[in-house]
Design a protein around this motif. Structure first.
Motif, PDB file in Angstrom:
ATOM      1  N   ILE A  65       0.852  -1.185   0.000  1.00  0.00           N
ATOM      2  CA  ILE A  65       0.000   0.000   0.000  1.00  0.00           C
ATOM      3  C   ILE A  65       0.889   1.237   0.000  1.00  0.00           C
ATOM      4  N   ASP A  66       0.606   2.150  -0.935  1.00  0.00           N
ATOM      5  CA  ASP A  66       1.314   3.431  -0.924  1.00  0.00           C
ATOM      6  C   ASP A  66       0.698   4.250   0.207  1.00  0.00           C
TER       7      ASP A  66
ATOM      8  N   ILE B  96      -4.146  -7.297   6.175  1.00  0.00           N
ATOM      9  CA  ILE B  96      -4.054  -5.831   6.132  1.00  0.00           C
ATOM     10  C   ILE B  96      -4.503  -5.294   7.487  1.00  0.00           C
ATOM     11  N   VAL B  97      -3.689  -4.408   8.051  1.00  0.00           N
ATOM     12  CA  VAL B  97      -4.049  -3.795   9.323  1.00  0.00           C
ATOM     13  C   VAL B  97      -4.346  -2.317   9.084  1.00  0.00           C
ATOM     14  N   GLY B  98      -5.216  -1.756   9.921  1.00  0.00           N
ATOM     15  CA  GLY B  98      -5.589  -0.359   9.790  1.00  0.00           C
ATOM     16  C   GLY B  98      -6.977  -0.162  10.368  1.00  0.00           C
ATOM     17  N   ALA B  99      -7.412   1.107  10.435  1.00  0.00           N
ATOM     18  CA  ALA B  99      -8.743   1.397  10.949  1.00  0.00           C
ATOM     19  C   ALA B  99      -9.327   2.540  10.123  1.00  0.00           C
TER      20      ALA B  99
ATOM     21  N   PRO C 145      -9.118  -4.260  -6.687  1.00  0.00           N
ATOM     22  CA  PRO C 145     -10.317  -3.614  -7.252  1.00  0.00           C
ATOM     23  C   PRO C 145     -11.061  -2.705  -6.277  1.00  0.00           C
ATOM     24  N   PRO C 146     -11.219  -3.064  -4.980  1.00  0.00           N
ATOM     25  CA  PRO C 146     -12.021  -2.170  -4.148  1.00  0.00           C
ATOM     26  C   PRO C 146     -11.364  -0.841  -3.817  1.00  0.00           C
TER      27      PRO C 146
ATOM     28  N   ILE D  40      -2.750   0.534  -4.139  1.00  0.00           N
ATOM     29  CA  ILE D  40      -2.140  -0.766  -3.845  1.00  0.00           C
ATOM     30  C   ILE D  40      -1.455  -1.291  -5.101  1.00  0.00           C
ATOM     31  N   ALA D  41      -0.208  -1.724  -4.942  1.00  0.00           N
ATOM     32  CA  ALA D  41       0.534  -2.284  -6.071  1.00  0.00           C
ATOM     33  C   ALA D  41       1.003  -3.680  -5.696  1.00  0.00           C
ATOM     34  N   MET D  42       1.147  -4.556  -6.700  1.00  0.00           N
ATOM     35  CA  MET D  42       1.679  -5.888  -6.461  1.00  0.00           C
ATOM     36  C   MET D  42       3.173  -5.857  -6.751  1.00  0.00           C
ATOM     37  N   VAL D  43       3.971  -6.216  -5.771  1.00  0.00           N
ATOM     38  CA  VAL D  43       5.433  -6.186  -5.926  1.00  0.00           C
ATOM     39  C   VAL D  43       5.959  -7.617  -5.858  1.00  0.00           C
ATOM     40  N   PRO D  44       6.658  -8.085  -6.896  1.00  0.00           N
ATOM     41  CA  PRO D  44       7.200  -9.455  -6.847  1.00  0.00           C
ATOM     42  C   PRO D  44       8.177  -9.616  -5.678  1.00  0.00           C
ATOM     43  N   ILE D  45       8.165 -10.799  -5.076  1.00  0.00           N
ATOM     44  CA  ILE D  45       9.051 -11.068  -3.948  1.00  0.00           C
ATOM     45  C   ILE D  45      10.463 -11.306  -4.470  1.00  0.00           C
ATOM     46  N   ALA D  46      11.424 -10.552  -3.951  1.00  0.00           N
ATOM     47  CA  ALA D  46      12.811 -10.701  -4.396  1.00  0.00           C
ATOM     48  C   ALA D  46      13.443 -11.925  -3.723  1.00  0.00           C
TER      49      ALA D  46
END
Lengths: 529, 186
Positions: B108-109, B128-131, B151-152, B158-164
């Motif tokens: 998440i940016d 995902i944590v947050g309020a 989508p929501p 939100i971006a998908m980042v490949p695991i290094a």
């Protein structure tokens, strides 16, 4: 004093190439212009960095705190300024980068305050924590945190007391070219034996056996002389020359040779009243407890394609090419190998730092280590099984690893393989068997990790569904309770009467409420006056 | 004649009773095949297969209502394992259900996040944590990379980042023999 020795099955006798690097004494190096100290240098968790760029550190200052108990701390090898805390290429076959602390030495080599540890009066757990924070790991090459091995087993089998029966100090150093333990035993025998005595007391060991291959007579003599100087206190110590046969320096093999104990598959040597430490580790433990000095340097053999092979005391973080430059690499040098020719692997770059696992920098050239002959089909001759010191069947494991049927490979006890390279050495078809085993092992570990994370995801998903279900029920229950409370408040017995009378009563109550509300309120037109 | 009929009838009654008892006594809860299929599925819970989660897809495969090539995160290897288990023919991944991607995690940016909690509600594994009106963040060790939170998100933060690959997760490569053309002898 003669001691009955035992033999392990298999093993090979490669040319040792050890004489050239034992001519000169262990040399020290001037401070390099830059030290790159990786935080991850042992088995277990990666230590957390404790310093920031720009900060000044002293020699021996803690720069990485052990992450959990299965980990070991990292210290600044010299005093200076932290230039950066960033990812650098690691001394690892992968060529990947890990977080390193880069230090520019200030040339003063100023120590932090070091206090000897009163280990006799401290409880065992505290001594072990101190060793963890002194960064002591196995210097034979496996870099397993030593404090985890210094726990006396719970009433070891075959032992008269609660402690250990045999403490084995591993000075066998069976791998060709490597002479760092040999030279350290020649020059620092007193400290090594003092360390061994301390460990013997910590572990409650009945006897301390120092196993040294019989191709190192100088080391055996030096250790025996030191043992004689200990006099009465050295009574439990025995210096034993063991036959030269690779891999006599493997922990399980040396234990077998010295004590005849064969540690079974999946069990620990402590359960059999025996524990094994490398001589370099013993020396480091002595330094840590008697002088309070953390592990900052080690003896590194530089051998192979160099003009002046020898041993150097090298600070961790020193770039390998800086060390090799002292020994004069020949012009046709094409690679640096960390470790020996049997178990070592090529480094991704010549600037990678010396780490706790670096017992030898073997300088390679196409002439010295020609490329392997092309792999031919396995003819199932069984030579590898004869040579295997772990009593495995490498040809079967090779077959299944090659076919990627890892379950089958595990059935042949792939994880008992110590990757010593004997099978590859004897294979008439030049099959790089160990490469297949390393591939299969890391593939199995990766699958286990994936399975663990999938299982965790399934648990969390099911828990979430369970929670949503529960929340729905709780909401329904809350609404029902509220409705019941309302009914009770307006004077209807919720249990009495059918749905019709209920509804009628509710409507009547609502009408009453509205009427009373309108009479209470002032007439609409008069509001605000 | 009557004795024979009686003997056969008695036999039928005895065996029937034994079978009936065994059916009650050794009853298997749930379908073991579904469990086995579920163990192969990657548990991303992404729903790309068209079913609401891995377990429903496993149930559908066990009933023969779904093909085995509808799981993009499982990839070719997952299809091969399912084919081995079920004795079916392995086939390439069905294009309509998606393509195999490198394993990624959602990031998440945090400068753009408006704290709407929509992604928290979408996440199948509570990663995902947050309020409300507070910044959200993804716990990357728990994220399965299902992309259901994308989508929501009303602000597309939100971006998908490949695991290094790291030193811990690095794998030794399959040994290959480098084939080089023979150097010409001058």
């Amino acid at each position: 004093m003669l001691r009955r020795l035992f033999a392990f099955n298999g093993g090979v006798k490669p040319p040792t190439h050890k004489s050239s690097s034992t001519r000169a004494a262990i040399a020290t190096l001037p401070l390099p212009p830059e030290l790159v100290i990786p935080l991850h240098q042992s088995i277990g968790g990666t230590p957390r960095p404790l310093v920031r760029a720009g900060q000044h550190v002293l020699k021996g200052q803690l720069i990485g705190a052990a992450d959990g108990n299965i980990s070991a701390a990292i210290h600044a090898s010299t005093s200076g300024r932290v230039v950066a805390v960033e990812a650098r290429v690691m001394a690892h076959a992968s060529g990947l980068s890990t977080l390193c602390v880069v230090i520019a030495p200030d040339g003063e080599d100023a120590w932090v305050e070091c206090r000897p540890v009163p280990w006799r009066s401290l409880p065992g757990d505290q001594v072990r924590d101190l060793l963890r924070d002194a960064g002591i790991v196995g210097l034979g090459g496996a870099v397993f945190p030593s404090h985890l091995k210094l726990k006396p087993g719970p009433g070891s089998r075959g032992s008269s007391k609660g402690g250990l029966r045999h403490l084995v100090i591993n000075g066998a150093e069976c791998e060709p070219f490597i002479t760092c333990d040999d030279m350290q035993m020649r020059e620092q025998a007193n400290a090594i034996l003092a360390g061994a005595t301390i460990m013997g007391e910590l572990l409650g060991a009945e006897e301390i056996l120092v196993g040294i291959e019989d191709n190192k007579p100088e080391a055996v003599a030096a250790m025996q002389a030191a043992s004689g100087r200990l006099g009465e206190r050295g009574g439990r110590i025995q210096i034993v020359a063991v036959p030269t046969r690779y891999p006599a320096g493997g922990a399980k093999q040396l234990i077998r040779v010295l004590t005849g104990i064969e540690v079974p598959h999946g069990e620990r040597s402590t359960d059999y009243g025996v524990q094994c430490f490398n001589t370099g580790t013993v020396f480091a433990i002595h330094e840590a407890l008697e002088k309070g000095r953390p592990l900052l340097s080690r003896i590194v053999t530089v051998a192979g394609n160099v003009e002046r092979p020898g041993n150097y005391e090298v600070l961790f973080g020193t770039p390998m090419d800086y060390v090799v430059a002292r020994a004069g690499p020949k012009p046709d040098t094409d690679r640096f190998i960390m470790g020996g020719p049997m178990m070592g692997y090529a480094m991704p770059s010549r600037q990678v730092p010396v780490v706790k696992a670096t017992n030898c920098i073997l300088v390679g050239s196409p002439a010295l280590f020609p490329p392997p002959a092309p792999e031919m089909p396995c003819i199932r001759c069984g030579e590898c099984a004869k040579a295997c010191p772990a009593d495995l069947q490498p040809f079967e494991m090779y077959w299944h690893s090659r076919a990627k049927s890892f379950g089958k490979a595990q059935e042949y006890h792939l994880f008992d393989c110590i990757e010593c390279g004997c099978c590859t050495y004897v294979c008439p078809s030049h099959i790089p068997l160990v490469d297949y085993f390393r591939f299969a092992k890391s593939e199995i570990w990766a699958r286990e990790r994936e399975k663990d994370s999938a299982d965790a995801a399934r648990d969390r998903y099911e828990f979430r569904q369970h929670r949503e279900e529960r929340e729905k029920e709780e909401r329904a229950a809350r609404l029902a309770a509220k409705a019941a409370a309302t009914k009770a408040r307006i004077g209807i017995d919720p249990s009495a009467g059918g749905a019709d009378t209920d509804d009628q009563a509710l409507i009547a109550a609502a009408i009453r409420r509205t009427q009373s509300a309108t009479t209470d309120l002032p007439p609409a037109g008069e509001s605000g006056t | 004649m009557i004795a024979a009929i009686l003997v056969m009838a008695l036999g039928a009654v005895v065996l029937g009773a034994a079978l009936g008892y065994a059916a009650v006594r050794f009853r298997v809860e749930g379908d073991p095949l579904v469990e086995k299929i579920d163990a192969i599925l990657p548990q991303t819970q992404c729903g790309q297969c068209g079913f609401p989660g891995c377990k429903p897809y496993a149930t559908a495969i066990a009933k023969g209502e779904a093909e085995i090539n509808q799981c993009p995160p499982g990839g070719e290897e997952g299809i091969r394992k399912l084919a081995d288990l079920l004795g079916r023919e392995a086939k390439p991944l069905s294009a309509e259900h998606g393509v195999e991607k490198p394993k990624s995690v959602a990031v998440i940016d945090e400068n753009l996040c408006i704290g709407c909690t929509l992604c928290i509600q979408a996440c199948p594994v509570d990663a995902i944590v947050g309020a409300a009106k507070q910044m959200h963040t993804v716990v990357d060790s728990l994220c399965t990379g299902c992309e259901l939170c994308l989508p929501p998100c009303p602000v597309d933060c939100i971006a998908m980042v490949p695991i290094a690959e790291t030193v811990e997760t690095w794998k030794w490569r399959y040994p290959v023999i480098p084939i080089k053309p023979r150097q010409k002898v001058a």
